[in-house]
Design an enzyme around this catalytic site. Structure first.
Site, short mmCIF file in Angstrom:
data_model
loop_
_atom_site.label_atom_id
_atom_site.label_comp_id
_atom_site.label_asym_id
_atom_site.label_seq_id
_atom_site.Cartn_x
_atom_site.Cartn_y
_atom_site.Cartn_z
N TYR A 31 24.32 -1.40 77.37
CA TYR A 31 24.75 0.00 77.27
C TYR A 31 23.72 0.81 76.50
CZ TYR A 31 26.15 -0.27 72.32
OH TYR A 31 26.15 -0.40 70.96
N LYS A 147 20.66 -4.62 73.64
CA LYS A 147 21.84 -3.77 73.40
C LYS A 147 22.95 -4.13 74.37
CE LYS A 147 22.75 1.05 72.11
NZ LYS A 147 23.37 0.78 70.82
N GLU A 179 20.86 -3.99 59.37
CA GLU A 179 21.18 -2.67 59.92
C GLU A 179 22.68 -2.44 59.77
OE1 GLU A 179 20.49 -2.48 64.21
OE2 GLU A 179 20.90 -4.61 64.39
N LEU A 203 18.39 -4.24 66.27
CA LEU A 203 18.15 -3.42 67.46
C LEU A 203 16.92 -2.53 67.23
CD1 LEU A 203 19.43 -2.55 70.21
CD2 LEU A 203 20.36 -0.59 68.96
N1 PDD Z 1 24.59 2.49 68.24
N2 PDD Z 1 21.88 -0.59 65.34
C1 PDD Z 1 22.97 -0.84 66.07
C2 PDD Z 1 23.64 -2.16 65.94
C3 PDD Z 1 23.44 0.14 66.96
O1 PDD Z 1 24.51 -0.12 67.73
C4 PDD Z 1 22.78 1.40 67.04
C5 PDD Z 1 23.23 2.47 67.97
C6 PDD Z 1 21.65 1.61 66.24
C7 PDD Z 1 20.86 2.89 66.29
O2 PDD Z 1 20.11 2.92 67.47
P1 PDD Z 1 19.69 4.30 68.14
O3 PDD Z 1 18.89 5.04 67.14
O4 PDD Z 1 18.87 3.90 69.30
O5 PDD Z 1 20.95 5.01 68.50
C8 PDD Z 1 21.23 0.59 65.41
C9 PDD Z 1 25.15 3.36 69.24
C10 PDD Z 1 24.98 4.79 68.92
C11 PDD Z 1 26.59 2.97 69.50
O6 PDD Z 1 26.83 1.77 69.59
O7 PDD Z 1 27.45 3.83 69.61
#
Ligand code: PDD
Length: 277
Positions: A31, A147, A179, A203
């Site tokens: 996703y 992801k 994270e 991630l």
């Molecule tokens: N989450 N780490 C994890 C585990 C995440 O699920 C996310 C993003 C991030 C930040 O990644 P990015 O900058 O690419 O959004 C880091 C999304 C927003 C979610 O699961 O809703």
């Protein structure tokens, strides 16, 4: 609300996904969550590149999901989301073969491709006041760099954080903060922005990439190095970054006897980030 499934735009209420779908049965899918600012999709190319990398790792059929950038733009238009803040959610799974079996289905099984957009309230006051977070053991698998929709460990951590009055969990593996459950983590020490090294255990966050690019442009030193749980209190600033949180300061870590005020480096990064969006 109009959503997208396998080549068609339909009212969301009419969307039906097979119970045989491997996303449903196995969490065998990927996703992305993409932000839109006044109809402009932020970092769309980077999200598509991450999706393509994940698809390669999961050995999905090569680009079996078409031009998702165009799908996202159409979703914004069809749902009157070309002004204001919106989120687009994309999910691609290994399809819905007729029989549940662990190995891949036959090569002709099409991927399931779903996308939907909605208005989003970025809760900007949190970016001014800052958030409380909670340290929790990282119980995820060893490929957190992909992801996938298999988010059970993230969900349990997020829920436990919420039940303890925290807005996000900080996931700790081998003594290091990796994270958040849905965001990335950064610290600032003596003017240097510190980010956990990009390994299979975290991630590759697009927002973090944006922060790193801002640091390069603004000549703020940026270093990837482990952030130890037991030395968290020695950092001058802590922050989260992510598609939903943008750049948000952390003011309290449950169990650590120190309050952080949103600091000058965090503020500079926030301002520059907003400049780009
Ligand atoms: N989450 N780490 C994890 C585990 C995440 O699920 C996310 C993003 C991030 C930040 O990644 P990015 O900058 O690419 O959004 C880091 C999304 C927003 C979610 O699961 O809703």
């Amino acid at each position: 609300m109009i959503a997208y499934l396998n080549g068609e735009f339909l009212p969301k209420a009419q969307i039906a996904i097979s119970p045989e779908d491997r996303g449903f049965l196995f969490a065998d899918g990927l996703y992305e969550v993409v932000r839109s600012y006044d109809g402009r999709l932020f970092q769309m190319e980077a999200h598509l590149a991450r999706l393509a990398r994940g698809a390669e790792h999961l050995r999905f059929q090569a680009n079996g999901y078409g031009d998702l950038g165009d799908v996202c733009r159409q979703l914004l238009e069809k749902n009157d989301l070309t002004t204001g803040d919106a989120l687009v959610y994309i999910q691609v799974t290994r399809g819905a073969p007729s029989v549940r079996a662990h190995p891949f289905p036959s090569a002709e099984t099409p991927l399931t491709v779903y996308a939907a957009a909605r208005a989003f309230d970025p809760l900007r006051e949190r970016q001014t006041t800052g958030l409380t977070v909670m340290l929790l053991p990282d119980q995820r698998w060893a490929r957190c760099d992909i992801k996938t929709v298999g988010l059970t460990a993230n969900i349990l951590a997020a829920q436990q954080a919420q039940e303890n009055g925290a807005a996000e969990a900080l996931l700790v593996r081998d003594g290091c903060v990796m994270e958040g459950s849905y965001s990335s983590f950064l610290a600032v020490r003596e003017g240097v922005v510190i980010a956990p090294p990009l390994t299979n255990y975290i991630l590759g966050s697009i927002s973090r990439q944006v922060v790193e690019a801002i640091c390069r442009r603004e000549k703020i030193p940026f270093r990837a190095q482990p952030i130890y749980q037991n030395r968290l209190a020695a950092n001058d600033e802590l922050m989260l970054t992510g598609t939903t949180l943008e750049v948000t300061p952390i003011t309290h870590v449950i169990g650590i006897d120190r309050q952080w005020a949103p600091g000058p480096v965090t503020r500079r990064l926030q301002e520059a980030f907003h400049g780009l969006t």
